[in-house]
Design an enzyme around this catalytic site. Sequence first.
Site, PDB file in Angstrom:
ATOM      1  N   LYS A  80      15.207  48.568  61.720  1.00 38.43           N
ATOM      2  CA  LYS A  80      14.522  47.295  61.929  1.00 38.43           C
ATOM      3  C   LYS A  80      12.977  47.628  62.287  1.00 38.43           C
ATOM      4  O   LYS A  80      13.063  48.417  63.497  1.00 38.43           O
ATOM      5  CB  LYS A  80      15.179  46.313  62.819  1.00 38.43           C
ATOM      6  CG  LYS A  80      14.205  45.169  63.160  1.00 38.43           C
ATOM      7  CD  LYS A  80      14.958  44.091  63.884  1.00 38.43           C
ATOM      8  CE  LYS A  80      13.986  42.856  64.082  1.00 38.43           C
ATOM      9  NZ  LYS A  80      14.604  41.630  64.645  1.00 38.43           N
ATOM     10  N   GLU A 133      16.079  49.776  66.069  1.00 40.44           N
ATOM     11  CA  GLU A 133      14.940  49.157  66.113  1.00 40.44           C
ATOM     12  C   GLU A 133      13.755  49.754  66.896  1.00 40.44           C
ATOM     13  O   GLU A 133      13.690  49.622  68.058  1.00 40.44           O
ATOM     14  CB  GLU A 133      14.987  47.578  66.390  1.00 40.44           C
ATOM     15  CG  GLU A 133      13.625  46.880  66.580  1.00 40.44           C
ATOM     16  CD  GLU A 133      13.732  45.575  67.078  1.00 40.44           C
ATOM     17  OE1 GLU A 133      12.649  44.737  67.074  1.00 40.44           O
ATOM     18  OE2 GLU A 133      14.832  45.244  67.666  1.00 40.44           O
TER      19      GLU A 133
END
Length: 295
Positions: free
Chosen positions: A213, A177
């Site tokens: 992400k 992420e």
Amino acid sequence: MPDAEKMARFATGRGFIAALDQSGGSTPRALRAYGIDESHYADEAQMFDLIHTARTRVMTSPVFDSDRILGAILFQGTVDRTVAGMPVVDYLWREKGILSFLKIDKGLEDEQDGVRLMKDIPGLDATLADAAARGVFGTKERSVIGAGTDDGVRSVVAQQFEVAERVLAAGLVPIIEPEIGIDAPDRRRTEEVLKAALRRHLDALGDRKVALKLTIPIVDGYYTELTEHPSIARVVALSGGYSRAEAVERLARNPGLIASFSRALLEGLSVDQSAEEFDAALDASIEAIYRASIT
């Protein structure tokens, strides 16, 4: 090596990832949004008891199921607890058919080169071994990019993949992420640098698979080539400060991306709601996010 049934579920299933991983720093804000302010707890232990009660209400709701939800991202303190008399990871998979992901980062370093790298993660290998033994499917680790220089963005990606290598070695699937702030200056340029850096590292993975992400891109469909990369299990999107309505609208314009929302998922839920009111509000949220995730 990840369980084949679980990998197939994650890589090809219809649905989204529920982010229920608020930790120490974000828990007070999450509780306030739920209608519980600081006057309701005297210390951190009571605070975590309250947030677990709120998460349990979500996880045990009849509308929280595998028809629309693929997985849930959890804080370590949640993994260590029980729901309905079962360890949380077991409950989610056996009773709900939902995969568990463990948040493993320990917060962020101070900003440098316009980015915030992850702090060191003490005892990571032991944490990963324990997670695998409990049936956790994957991990999630977050960095933040603001007014990032090209070198700063590349350093975020390099660090993320260093951690991902250790996660893969433990038999888990990492969700990488590198969040770009939705108000970051020259965000379009930052997304270009980020995508190029991600592609270089993905190309080096061979037949191993990771997930990403990412902040929903400015240009619709900009990350399509990442969703189609052979080393990608899934690309999920964070809500990034957008309201749920705006987040789902933007997500729906990006085929191949699925949601991994936290605040936007829980928007509109309150401790004072009856069971019927709570389930109805959660159902409406899940449905809106699900629909945007399957476009």
